[in-house]
Design a protein around this motif. Sequence first.
Motif, PDB file in Angstrom:
ATOM      1  N   TYR A   9      11.469  33.504  33.201  1.00 15.42           N
ATOM      2  CA  TYR A   9      11.404  34.970  33.272  1.00 15.42           C
ATOM      3  C   TYR A   9      12.800  35.513  33.542  1.00 15.42           C
ATOM      4  N   ARG A  15       6.231  41.058  35.585  1.00 17.30           N
ATOM      5  CA  ARG A  15       4.887  40.463  35.527  1.00 17.30           C
ATOM      6  C   ARG A  15       4.827  39.099  36.193  1.00 17.30           C
ATOM      7  N   GLN A  53       6.472  35.977  21.415  1.00 18.02           N
ATOM      8  CA  GLN A  53       7.866  36.333  21.699  1.00 18.02           C
ATOM      9  C   GLN A  53       7.999  37.110  22.997  1.00 18.02           C
ATOM     10  N   GLN A  54       7.108  36.833  23.935  1.00 14.18           N
ATOM     11  CA  GLN A  54       7.121  37.543  25.219  1.00 14.18           C
ATOM     12  C   GLN A  54       7.091  36.550  26.372  1.00 14.18           C
ATOM     13  N   VAL A  55       7.696  36.956  27.461  1.00 16.50           N
ATOM     14  CA  VAL A  55       7.522  36.250  28.727  1.00 16.50           C
ATOM     15  C   VAL A  55       6.623  37.115  29.617  1.00 16.50           C
ATOM     16  N   PRO A  56       6.021  36.604  30.647  1.00 17.45           N
ATOM     17  CA  PRO A  56       6.208  35.328  31.322  1.00 17.45           C
ATOM     18  C   PRO A  56       5.749  34.107  30.521  1.00 17.45           C
ATOM     19  N   GLN A  67       1.028  34.726  28.532  1.00 14.31           N
ATOM     20  CA  GLN A  67       0.097  35.799  28.914  1.00 14.31           C
ATOM     21  C   GLN A  67      -0.179  35.714  30.418  1.00 14.31           C
ATOM     22  N   THR A  68       0.285  36.745  31.107  1.00 18.26           N
ATOM     23  CA  THR A  68       0.222  36.764  32.573  1.00 18.26           C
ATOM     24  C   THR A  68      -1.172  36.428  33.110  1.00 18.26           C
ATOM     25  N   MET A 107       4.935  48.968  38.022  1.00 16.45           N
ATOM     26  CA  MET A 107       5.976  48.136  37.402  1.00 16.45           C
ATOM     27  C   MET A 107       6.870  48.969  36.482  1.00 16.45           C
ATOM     28  N   PHE A 108       6.264  49.957  35.800  1.00 13.19           N
ATOM     29  CA  PHE A 108       7.042  50.736  34.837  1.00 13.19           C
ATOM     30  C   PHE A 108       7.713  51.969  35.450  1.00 13.19           C
ATOM     31  N   PHE A 220      15.674  43.154  27.122  1.00 16.46           N
ATOM     32  CA  PHE A 220      14.545  43.496  26.249  1.00 16.46           C
ATOM     33  C   PHE A 220      14.872  44.614  25.268  1.00 16.46           C
TER      34      PHE A 220
HETATM   35  O1  GSN Z   1       0.825  40.039  30.255  1.00 15.03           O
HETATM   36  C1  GSN Z   1       1.511  39.515  29.372  1.00 15.03           C
HETATM   37  O2  GSN Z   1       2.104  38.450  29.555  1.00 15.03           O
HETATM   38  C2  GSN Z   1       1.635  40.202  28.031  1.00 15.03           C
HETATM   39  N1  GSN Z   1       0.413  40.900  27.730  1.00 15.03           N
HETATM   40  C3  GSN Z   1       2.774  41.165  28.019  1.00 15.03           C
HETATM   41  C4  GSN Z   1       4.097  40.484  28.215  1.00 15.03           C
HETATM   42  C5  GSN Z   1       5.284  41.395  28.060  1.00 15.03           C
HETATM   43  O3  GSN Z   1       5.171  42.544  27.669  1.00 15.03           O
HETATM   44  N2  GSN Z   1       6.471  40.851  28.364  1.00 15.03           N
HETATM   45  C6  GSN Z   1       7.695  41.576  28.228  1.00 15.03           C
HETATM   46  C7  GSN Z   1       8.587  41.315  29.399  1.00 15.03           C
HETATM   47  S1  GSN Z   1       7.801  41.563  30.926  1.00 15.03           S
HETATM   48  N3  GSN Z   1       7.520  43.185  31.036  1.00 15.03           N
HETATM   49  O4  GSN Z   1       6.878  43.905  30.514  1.00 15.03           O
HETATM   50  C8  GSN Z   1       8.379  41.038  27.003  1.00 15.03           C
HETATM   51  O5  GSN Z   1       8.557  39.835  26.864  1.00 15.03           O
HETATM   52  N4  GSN Z   1       8.778  41.925  26.090  1.00 15.03           N
HETATM   53  C9  GSN Z   1       9.496  41.554  24.904  1.00 15.03           C
HETATM   54  C10 GSN Z   1       8.783  42.022  23.680  1.00 15.03           C
HETATM   55  O6  GSN Z   1       9.376  41.885  22.603  1.00 15.03           O
HETATM   56  O7  GSN Z   1       7.615  42.466  23.772  1.00 15.03           O
END
Ligand code: GSN
Length: 238
Positions: A9, A15, A53-56, A67-68, A107-108, A220
């Motif tokens: 992360y 998250r 393409q997302q973390v965590p 996926q958190t 968070m936002f 990001f």
């Molecule tokens: O909960 C989850 O893991 C996913 N439903 C959402 C994960 C997410 O949005 N990760 C963001 C960074 S953490 N803050 O929101 C992320 O990796 N965004 C990059 C992108 O291209 O979406």
Amino acid sequence: MAGKPKLYYFNGRGRMESVRWLLAAAGVEYEEVLFTTAEELQNLIKCGKLMYQQVPMVEMDGMTIIQTRAILRYMAAKYNLYGKDLKEQALIDMYVEGMRELYDIIMFLPLSAPEEKEKNLSFMTEKATKRFLPVYEKVLKDHGKNYLVGNQLSWADIHLLELILMVEECKPGVLLAFPKLQEFKARVSKLPRIQKFLQPGSPRKPPLDDAGLEEVKKIFKLEKGIFLKHSTTIVAEF
Ligand code: GSN
């Protein structure tokens, strides 16, 4: 023996913080890979491990989990923090899902456009005091037990304490109208593993400061003013 869970992360709460809380409460040591640049995130994406393409992302037990909620649920079940049966699990899910709604709003908040900061803070406070915190206050009052579900510590309790502290950071004194939550906070904060996690120097992350916020925006590629308007959690009009 399986190695330690490895958390991927950025260097902030976001998250992943709930994952850190859960592991801390379970007494599980873990490693963190904390990236600080967009390139590092892109490199992780190129490895092909980030399904969306997302973390965590967490590596543990020979799996790559993203996926958190999937990560949290797996850990809660593995570390015996997910109730004793399906009915308790359903209750824990109901409570946690409500908490996640409020969590996302908080968070936002740092990403609010300057002219919307106050409005978004009021929106969050209203949701916290009128919708979400009364639910957990009532649960504790009605059953008179120490924990939300089954009279034993669960993921829901750990998440609730994390959330209470986050709400209080944004709005000090918010618990004044919630005596059961005050008792709950004091009680759960004193559990040895939680107490340790709350001490300075633990892997718990601080709230995002201005420098951290700039770092997150770069990682990001968040364009100023665009993100919130397209977010599903805070809308400009309400
Ligand atoms: O909960 C989850 O893991 C996913 N439903 C959402 C994960 C997410 O949005 N990760 C963001 C960074 S953490 N803050 O929101 C992320 O990796 N965004 C990059 C992108 O291209 O979406």
